[in-house]
Write an enzyme that holds these catalytic residues in place. Sequence first.
Site, PDB file in Angstrom:
ATOM      1  N   SER A 214      51.953  59.752  65.778  1.00 49.02           N
ATOM      2  CA  SER A 214      53.206  59.423  65.101  1.00 49.02           C
ATOM      3  C   SER A 214      53.730  60.669  64.405  1.00 49.02           C
ATOM      4  O   SER A 214      53.042  61.250  63.567  1.00 49.02           O
ATOM      5  CB  SER A 214      52.924  58.306  64.088  1.00 49.02           C
ATOM      6  OG  SER A 214      54.048  58.048  63.287  1.00 49.02           O
TER       7      SER A 214
ATOM      8  N   LYS B 220      55.236  58.888  69.198  1.00 46.07           N
ATOM      9  CA  LYS B 220      56.142  58.040  68.403  1.00 46.07           C
ATOM     10  C   LYS B 220      56.925  58.928  67.449  1.00 46.07           C
ATOM     11  O   LYS B 220      56.348  59.737  66.728  1.00 46.07           O
ATOM     12  CB  LYS B 220      55.305  57.015  67.644  1.00 46.07           C
ATOM     13  CG  LYS B 220      55.981  56.314  66.464  1.00 46.07           C
ATOM     14  CD  LYS B 220      55.174  55.102  66.031  1.00 46.07           C
ATOM     15  CE  LYS B 220      55.071  54.994  64.517  1.00 46.07           C
ATOM     16  NZ  LYS B 220      54.210  53.863  64.107  1.00 46.07           N
ATOM     17  N   LEU B 221      58.262  58.792  67.500  1.00 44.48           N
ATOM     18  CA  LEU B 221      59.137  59.586  66.634  1.00 44.48           C
ATOM     19  C   LEU B 221      59.647  58.720  65.503  1.00 44.48           C
ATOM     20  O   LEU B 221      60.157  57.620  65.745  1.00 44.48           O
ATOM     21  CB  LEU B 221      60.340  60.112  67.430  1.00 44.48           C
ATOM     22  CG  LEU B 221      60.060  60.888  68.704  1.00 44.48           C
ATOM     23  CD1 LEU B 221      61.381  61.177  69.429  1.00 44.48           C
ATOM     24  CD2 LEU B 221      59.336  62.198  68.371  1.00 44.48           C
ATOM     25  N   LYS B 222      59.528  59.207  64.284  1.00 53.11           N
ATOM     26  CA  LYS B 222      60.150  58.507  63.161  1.00 53.11           C
ATOM     27  C   LYS B 222      61.646  58.798  63.197  1.00 53.11           C
ATOM     28  O   LYS B 222      62.050  59.959  63.409  1.00 53.11           O
ATOM     29  CB  LYS B 222      59.544  59.004  61.852  1.00 53.11           C
ATOM     30  CG  LYS B 222      58.080  58.613  61.680  1.00 53.11           C
ATOM     31  CD  LYS B 222      57.949  57.108  61.468  1.00 53.11           C
ATOM     32  CE  LYS B 222      56.505  56.731  61.197  1.00 53.11           C
ATOM     33  NZ  LYS B 222      56.370  55.308  60.871  1.00 53.11           N
TER      34      LYS B 222
ATOM     35  N   ASP C 190      60.195  54.727  65.576  1.00 51.43           N
ATOM     36  CA  ASP C 190      59.883  53.835  64.448  1.00 51.43           C
ATOM     37  C   ASP C 190      60.886  54.097  63.333  1.00 51.43           C
ATOM     38  O   ASP C 190      60.964  55.203  62.805  1.00 51.43           O
ATOM     39  CB  ASP C 190      58.457  54.090  63.951  1.00 51.43           C
ATOM     40  CG  ASP C 190      58.026  53.103  62.871  1.00 51.43           C
ATOM     41  OD1 ASP C 190      58.834  52.244  62.475  1.00 51.43           O
ATOM     42  OD2 ASP C 190      56.852  53.194  62.424  1.00 51.43           O
TER      43      ASP C 190
ATOM     44  N   GLU D 101      60.423  50.366  67.061  1.00 51.03           N
ATOM     45  CA  GLU D 101      59.638  49.718  66.010  1.00 51.03           C
ATOM     46  C   GLU D 101      60.490  49.497  64.752  1.00 51.03           C
ATOM     47  O   GLU D 101      61.120  50.424  64.247  1.00 51.03           O
ATOM     48  CB  GLU D 101      58.419  50.607  65.699  1.00 51.03           C
ATOM     49  CG  GLU D 101      57.410  49.990  64.753  1.00 51.03           C
ATOM     50  CD  GLU D 101      56.153  50.868  64.612  1.00 51.03           C
ATOM     51  OE1 GLU D 101      55.882  51.712  65.503  1.00 51.03           O
ATOM     52  OE2 GLU D 101      55.449  50.717  63.597  1.00 51.03           O
TER      53      GLU D 101
ATOM     54  N   ASP E  51      56.505  45.735  62.666  1.00 53.81           N
ATOM     55  CA  ASP E  51      55.421  46.262  61.838  1.00 53.81           C
ATOM     56  C   ASP E  51      55.545  45.610  60.452  1.00 53.81           C
ATOM     57  O   ASP E  51      54.897  44.580  60.181  1.00 53.81           O
ATOM     58  CB  ASP E  51      55.550  47.800  61.796  1.00 53.81           C
ATOM     59  CG  ASP E  51      54.602  48.492  60.834  1.00 53.81           C
ATOM     60  OD1 ASP E  51      53.897  47.804  60.070  1.00 53.81           O
ATOM     61  OD2 ASP E  51      54.563  49.733  60.811  1.00 53.81           O
TER      62      ASP E  51
ATOM     63  N   LYS F  25      48.304  46.017  61.617  1.00 55.22           N
ATOM     64  CA  LYS F  25      47.650  46.861  60.613  1.00 55.22           C
ATOM     65  C   LYS F  25      46.833  45.929  59.724  1.00 55.22           C
ATOM     66  O   LYS F  25      47.408  45.077  59.043  1.00 55.22           O
ATOM     67  CB  LYS F  25      48.686  47.584  59.756  1.00 55.22           C
ATOM     68  CG  LYS F  25      49.480  48.661  60.478  1.00 55.22           C
ATOM     69  CD  LYS F  25      50.497  49.306  59.546  1.00 55.22           C
ATOM     70  CE  LYS F  25      51.261  50.401  60.272  1.00 55.22           C
ATOM     71  NZ  LYS F  25      52.408  50.893  59.466  1.00 55.22           N
TER      72      LYS F  25
ATOM     73  N   GLY G 101      48.655  52.593  62.017  1.00 52.84           N
ATOM     74  CA  GLY G 101      47.911  53.441  61.087  1.00 52.84           C
ATOM     75  C   GLY G 101      48.681  53.619  59.800  1.00 52.84           C
ATOM     76  O   GLY G 101      49.902  53.391  59.758  1.00 52.84           O
TER      77      GLY G 101
ATOM     78  N   LEU H  49      47.904  56.549  57.764  1.00 54.48           N
ATOM     79  CA  LEU H  49      47.377  57.858  57.351  1.00 54.48           C
ATOM     80  C   LEU H  49      46.004  57.691  56.701  1.00 54.48           C
ATOM     81  O   LEU H  49      45.736  58.233  55.637  1.00 54.48           O
ATOM     82  CB  LEU H  49      48.357  58.554  56.392  1.00 54.48           C
ATOM     83  CG  LEU H  49      49.820  58.649  56.841  1.00 54.48           C
ATOM     84  CD1 LEU H  49      50.685  59.248  55.731  1.00 54.48           C
ATOM     85  CD2 LEU H  49      49.967  59.483  58.103  1.00 54.48           C
TER      86      LEU H  49
END
Length: 369
Positions: free
Chosen positions: A136, A162-164, A189, A214, A239, A263, A291, A293
């Site tokens: 991510s 995955k790109l924020k 996301d 997401e 999420d 999660k 995740g 972190l």
Amino acid sequence: MRLERIRLQLIRLPLREPFRIASGVTHERRILLTRLDFGGVEGIGECVAGEAPFYSAETVDTARLVIERHVGPALLGRELAGPEDVAPLLDSAARGHAMAKAALEMATWDAFARAAGVSMTDALGGRGGSVLAGVSLGIQDDTAALLDRVADYLDQGYARIKLKIAPGRDLDVVAAVRVQFPGISLTVDANAAYSVRDLNRLRALDDFGLDYIEQPFPPDALLLHAELQAHLDTALCLDETITSPERCRDALKLGACRVVNIKPGRLGGYVRSVEVHDACAEVDVPVWCGGMLESGIGRAHNLALATLPNMTLPGDTSASDRYWVRDVVDPPFTLNEDGSVDVPTGPGIGVTLDEDFLHSIEEDRLDLR
Ligand code: OSB
Ligand code: MG
């Protein structure tokens, strides 16, 4: 087994680089570790709550307070027949505070698995081996730098990127990555940053062949997600919205998503996570392990969960060196050439703590009896 002591060990672990999502930025983690003593058998958990409440309402400080005052006392001194006993006890002591509860529930699962001499994977009924890992990437100021990072992670073998994104920092960035890397497994996301005014912008994301989009809308916006999903070819993945099995069933029934991010911290632990996993499997909705972190401790828990049969998409279960210069477990988690991470096979979560390092980064410790 009887819970004799809860040790709350607060550590400070600097991230390799700041991690920016639409709702906030993280520079380092203050991580609350839950170390439970069941008469000589230890169980270890990690609370995933962040420094500031921009992902959910919880923070590391609210979690510490709620464990100390409310959910810790509900568990201490109890004779537990098994780890399934934990969630109902904690729910009777506090509403919400899923991350605080998960840190105790998951540590209890670890202790019971260790006592039985089985791996956490076996305790959950997972298939073991290794699980495919994605990575991510936080929001970056410089798209050229982002492209370099993507190339580097792909070189390492990560199975999905995955790109924020955030409104205005989305279409150009995704287009640039897609042009440079046409065939890769790519997702975005939004961390709930969009609103009904952004429908056209979100529908434009349909052109990039994303595996899923997401959490575009706020956590409570079930109907809005359903409406958007009806107008998209691309799957939506939820999420922040999926805070309980009940909410997940509602989302599935409404057609609010076609993929679910699990999660365990957000759901209050393993039992609820498995329930969400099973509810999705029943209607052929694939899931993956998200995740927050985590250090190697939370990572080990996530990897065990990611071995369940309906976890068919790569998770945010990256290697230790994606986050940390030095992890708190020894050895750290590494990425295999095929983009997978091995799931530990030892008793419980199967990791060995680097106690000297933990001691050197300890900020606070509280023993509850
Ligand atoms: O939305 O998945 C998220 C990190 C912090 C808070 C929310 C999220 C994330 C990530 C990082 O995407 C996933 C990871 O741990 O690699
Ligand atoms: Mg997310």
